[in-house]
Design an enzyme around this catalytic site. Structure first.
Site, PDB file in Angstrom:
ATOM      1  N   GLU A  33       0.860  -1.182   0.000  1.00  0.00           N
ATOM      2  CA  GLU A  33       0.000   0.000   0.000  1.00  0.00           C
ATOM      3  C   GLU A  33       0.896   1.231   0.000  1.00  0.00           C
ATOM      4  O   GLU A  33       2.070   1.149   0.373  1.00  0.00           O
ATOM      5  CB  GLU A  33      -0.919  -0.032   1.236  1.00  0.00           C
ATOM      6  CG  GLU A  33      -1.901   1.110   1.373  1.00  0.00           C
ATOM      7  CD  GLU A  33      -2.769   1.287   0.142  1.00  0.00           C
ATOM      8  OE1 GLU A  33      -2.440   2.189  -0.652  1.00  0.00           O
ATOM      9  OE2 GLU A  33      -3.744   0.543  -0.037  1.00  0.00           O
TER      10      GLU A  33
ATOM     11  N   ASP B 293      -7.706   1.075  -8.113  1.00  0.00           N
ATOM     12  CA  ASP B 293      -8.183   2.363  -8.632  1.00  0.00           C
ATOM     13  C   ASP B 293      -8.661   2.172 -10.071  1.00  0.00           C
ATOM     14  O   ASP B 293      -7.888   1.748 -10.928  1.00  0.00           O
ATOM     15  CB  ASP B 293      -7.047   3.378  -8.585  1.00  0.00           C
ATOM     16  CG  ASP B 293      -7.542   4.809  -8.736  1.00  0.00           C
ATOM     17  OD1 ASP B 293      -8.528   5.007  -9.491  1.00  0.00           O
ATOM     18  OD2 ASP B 293      -6.964   5.716  -8.122  1.00  0.00           O
TER      19      ASP B 293
END
Length: 240
Positions: free
Chosen positions: A95, A145
């Site tokens: 992340e 995303d």
């Protein structure tokens, strides 16, 4: 003498967002990061990976065990659930957002997890050089995303050539799991991976069944509430 490079030249599938973090999240970075966060040697950018750096699962966890990587862990809900339910398996969270990584550390501490490590880095670089070849039993990418504006589609992680990138780290017969609530991205994922020689479908019909190892999160529920269907895909790494 040439000047050293100051910008990435490789793939980048995110825009890093800033933001204030809470006192608890600050404590996580101060007190828990030495336990949970792998200190990535950097190259030219804050989330880059030096090409000589290596993350060796057996060395990091001190044992030989199944190894699962999740890319884009967000607040850590899915990987905390997985690591809690499967303590005989080692997990790596990738992340780039400070707050999400801090939240994941706090939940890992609460659950007493020893089978979880976190990496703050650009995922393609982790896959290309940091992880050893064929070291991973499974890679999970849940709700990446979508870059839903057409002019931004080139930034999507799952695009032509991704099979070779992620396939490098997955052992023969290992799995790649994906999920998204954007139909056009789901179609792109399926089209891309159907064409990649590194993978074959591990599902029948148009879409895979919902992965029962993924807990229902507020993010997923929000997509459902907006009328978006959740589509899962699962692919198997072909023999080298």
């Amino acid at each position: 003498m040439t000047e050293p490079a100051t910008k990435r030249t490789g793939p980048l599938s995110f825009v890093r967002r800033g933001g204030r973090i809470s006192e608890a999240q600050e404590r996580a970075w101060r007190e828990l990061a030495p336990t949970y966060v792998f200190d990535v040697p950097r190259d030219v950018a804050e989330t880059s990976v030096h090409p000589d750096a290596r993350f060796e699962p057996e060395r990091e966890f001190g044992r030989t065990a199944p190894f699962v990587v999740e890319i884009g862990t967000g607040q850590g809900h899915a990987i905390i659930h997985a690591a809690t339910e499967h303590r005989d398996t080692d997990f790596l969270a990738i992340e780039v957002y400070h707050g999400g990584l801090a939240r994941t550390m706090l939940e890992a501490e609460k659950a007493g997890l020893t089978n979880l490590r976190l990496i703050e880095a650009n995922a393609p670089e982790v896959l290309l050089t940091l992880l050893p070849e064929a070291s991973t039993d499974e890679v999970r990418i849940f709700f990446p995303d979508p870059w839903h504006k057409k002019r931004h589609h080139k930034r999507r992680m799952i695009s032509p050539g991704f099979g070779a990138v992620v396939g490098r780290v997955i052992r023969d017969g290992g799995l790649l799991r994906l999920a998204t609530d954007w139909e056009d991205y789901a179609l792109q994922m399926r089209e891309v991976l159907d064409a990649e020689p590194e993978f074959e479908r591990a599902f029948d019909g148009d879409w895979a069944a919902r992965f029962d190892g993924r807990p229902m999160t507020a993010f997923e529920r929000k997509g459902l509430d907006k009328g978006r269907d959740i589509r899962d895909l699962v692919y198997r790494r072909t023999l080298r």
